[in-house]
Design a protein around this motif. Structure first.
Motif, short mmCIF file in Angstrom:
data_model
loop_
_atom_site.label_atom_id
_atom_site.label_comp_id
_atom_site.label_asym_id
_atom_site.label_seq_id
_atom_site.Cartn_x
_atom_site.Cartn_y
_atom_site.Cartn_z
N VAL A 15 28.28 -5.58 2.16
CA VAL A 15 26.91 -5.96 1.82
C VAL A 15 25.95 -4.97 2.46
O VAL A 15 26.05 -4.69 3.66
CB VAL A 15 26.59 -7.39 2.29
CG1 VAL A 15 25.12 -7.72 2.08
CG2 VAL A 15 27.46 -8.40 1.55
N ALA A 16 25.04 -4.44 1.66
CA ALA A 16 24.00 -3.53 2.15
C ALA A 16 22.72 -4.32 2.39
O ALA A 16 22.22 -4.98 1.47
CB ALA A 16 23.75 -2.41 1.15
N LEU A 17 22.22 -4.26 3.60
CA LEU A 17 20.97 -4.92 3.97
C LEU A 17 19.87 -3.88 3.92
O LEU A 17 19.83 -2.97 4.75
CB LEU A 17 21.10 -5.53 5.36
CG LEU A 17 19.89 -6.27 5.93
CD1 LEU A 17 19.56 -7.49 5.10
CD2 LEU A 17 20.14 -6.67 7.38
N TYR A 58 30.34 -2.73 16.18
CA TYR A 58 28.92 -2.50 15.95
C TYR A 58 28.58 -1.05 16.27
O TYR A 58 28.75 -0.60 17.41
CB TYR A 58 28.12 -3.46 16.84
CG TYR A 58 26.63 -3.29 16.84
CD1 TYR A 58 25.91 -3.06 15.68
CD2 TYR A 58 25.91 -3.39 18.04
CE1 TYR A 58 24.53 -2.93 15.70
CE2 TYR A 58 24.53 -3.28 18.08
CZ TYR A 58 23.85 -3.04 16.90
OH TYR A 58 22.48 -2.91 16.93
N ALA A 59 28.12 -0.31 15.26
CA ALA A 59 27.64 1.06 15.46
C ALA A 59 26.13 1.01 15.33
O ALA A 59 25.58 0.91 14.23
CB ALA A 59 28.23 2.00 14.42
N SER A 60 25.43 1.07 16.47
CA SER A 60 24.00 0.86 16.47
C SER A 60 23.23 2.14 16.19
O SER A 60 23.75 3.24 16.32
CB SER A 60 23.54 0.27 17.81
OG SER A 60 23.54 1.28 18.81
N GLN A 61 21.97 1.97 15.84
CA GLN A 61 21.09 3.10 15.54
C GLN A 61 20.84 3.96 16.77
O GLN A 61 20.56 5.15 16.66
CB GLN A 61 19.77 2.56 14.99
CG GLN A 61 18.85 3.62 14.41
CD GLN A 61 17.59 3.01 13.81
OE1 GLN A 61 17.27 1.85 14.05
NE2 GLN A 61 16.88 3.78 13.02
N VAL A 104 35.28 -6.99 10.99
CA VAL A 104 33.91 -6.82 10.48
C VAL A 104 33.28 -5.62 11.17
O VAL A 104 33.42 -5.45 12.38
CB VAL A 104 33.05 -8.08 10.75
CG1 VAL A 104 31.62 -7.87 10.27
CG2 VAL A 104 33.66 -9.31 10.09
N ILE A 105 32.60 -4.77 10.39
CA ILE A 105 31.86 -3.65 10.95
C ILE A 105 30.38 -3.81 10.61
O ILE A 105 30.03 -4.03 9.46
CB ILE A 105 32.36 -2.30 10.41
CG1 ILE A 105 33.83 -2.09 10.76
CG2 ILE A 105 31.53 -1.14 10.98
CD1 ILE A 105 34.40 -0.79 10.21
N LEU A 106 29.54 -3.70 11.64
CA LEU A 106 28.09 -3.70 11.46
C LEU A 106 27.59 -2.28 11.68
O LEU A 106 27.80 -1.70 12.74
CB LEU A 106 27.43 -4.64 12.48
CG LEU A 106 28.00 -6.06 12.61
CD1 LEU A 106 27.25 -6.82 13.70
CD2 LEU A 106 27.92 -6.80 11.29
N LEU A 107 26.93 -1.71 10.68
CA LEU A 107 26.46 -0.33 10.75
C LEU A 107 24.94 -0.31 10.63
O LEU A 107 24.38 -0.87 9.69
CB LEU A 107 27.05 0.52 9.62
CG LEU A 107 28.56 0.75 9.62
CD1 LEU A 107 28.96 1.56 8.39
CD2 LEU A 107 28.99 1.46 10.89
N ILE A 137 25.92 -3.43 6.22
CA ILE A 137 25.35 -2.10 6.40
C ILE A 137 23.83 -2.17 6.31
O ILE A 137 23.27 -2.58 5.29
CB ILE A 137 25.86 -1.13 5.31
CG1 ILE A 137 27.39 -1.14 5.26
CG2 ILE A 137 25.33 0.27 5.53
CD1 ILE A 137 27.93 -0.45 4.02
N VAL A 138 23.16 -1.75 7.37
CA VAL A 138 21.71 -1.55 7.34
C VAL A 138 21.46 -0.08 7.04
O VAL A 138 21.99 0.79 7.72
CB VAL A 138 21.07 -1.94 8.69
CG1 VAL A 138 19.67 -1.38 8.82
CG2 VAL A 138 21.05 -3.46 8.85
#
Length: 240
Positions: A39-41, A89-92, A161-164, A196-197
């Motif tokens: 899912v792209a946020l 979690y790969a943060s900005q 789960v991966i949060l990008l 994905i953000v």
């Protein structure tokens, strides 16, 4: 792909309200990400996208609402326990350790040092640039290489789960293509769930099955990423 292709829930947010101290950013937000789905946020800057990921990871307290991961309530879990549940979690902010080697950065997410060789063997074909440079300090890498290292470190965990968060920011098109291909291969091989953000809409829609639009802390639209007109519809929201 439609929701029927991903029948099992992976990450379920219900009525989430959160923010920074007395400033609320997310308001009564609900979102389901299904097992194996990407899912792209999407949304303009300042709409709450990064806040949502930090809330999921437990870095921001929830004022209201619940979060479930594969059926388990993780609403009050601290970040390290959420990571142990299989969330990468790969943060900005690019939280690499500049004074550690590439190898040491990669192995930080592993419970056992003995896992490194086997896990790296799976990641190395996606990022061959690191094969002969494992002892190089992470702080000497280019911006694009650091983003690749962030993603490689996340994949080394074999997460569920991966949060990008803005993984493509400031990168050349060739590096963006490499990251997209790495994520597509990860999903094909391991069925990993992605949230994905992104500001790079073509990249996000290439990787994602579905997109959701966030405005002023609320979800205002969603759609399938691969259908005709998806790009125009997303950009229509971003121009307003």
């Amino acid at each position: 792909m439609n929701a029927a292709a991903f029948p099992q829930p992976a990450l379920v947010l219900q009525g989430i309200t959160s923010g920074y101290r007395s400033s609320l950013v997310l308001r009564d937000l609900s979102l389901d990400v299904r097992k194996g789905e990407a899912v792209a946020l999407l949304g303009k800057n300042g709409m709450g996208k990064s806040t949502l990921l930090k809330t999921v990871m437990g870095y921001l307290a929830k004022k209201a609402g619940t979060i479930h991961l594969h059926g388990e309530n993780i609403t009050r879990m601290p970040p390290h326990r959420i990571a142990r549940q299989g969330v990468a979690y790969a943060s900005q902010e690019q939280p690499l350790f500049a004074d550690l080697s590439i190898r040491d950065n990669m192995r930080l997410g592993l419970a056992q040092e003995s896992w490194f060789e086997e896990r790296f063997a799976g990641v190395e074909p996606l990022f061959p640039v690191f094969k002969s440079r494992l002892q190089q300090y992470a702080g000497t890498l280019s911006g694009g290489e650091q983003k690749m290292l962030l993603l490689a470190r996340a994949l080394m965990m074999r997460p569920k789960v991966i949060l990008l968060d803005e993984i493509t920011e400031g990168l050349q098109p060739s590096v963006i293509d490499r990251l997209a291909n790495a994520l597509l291969q990860e999903r094909a091989q391991h069925g990993t769930t992605l949230l994905i953000v992104e500001q790079n809409v073509p990249f996000a829609l290439k990787v994602a099955d579905r997109y959701v639009i966030l405005k002023q802390g609320e979800l205002v639209d969603e759609g399938l990423a691969k259908v005709e007109g998806a790009v125009d519809r997303v950009f229509g929201h971003l121009r307003v």
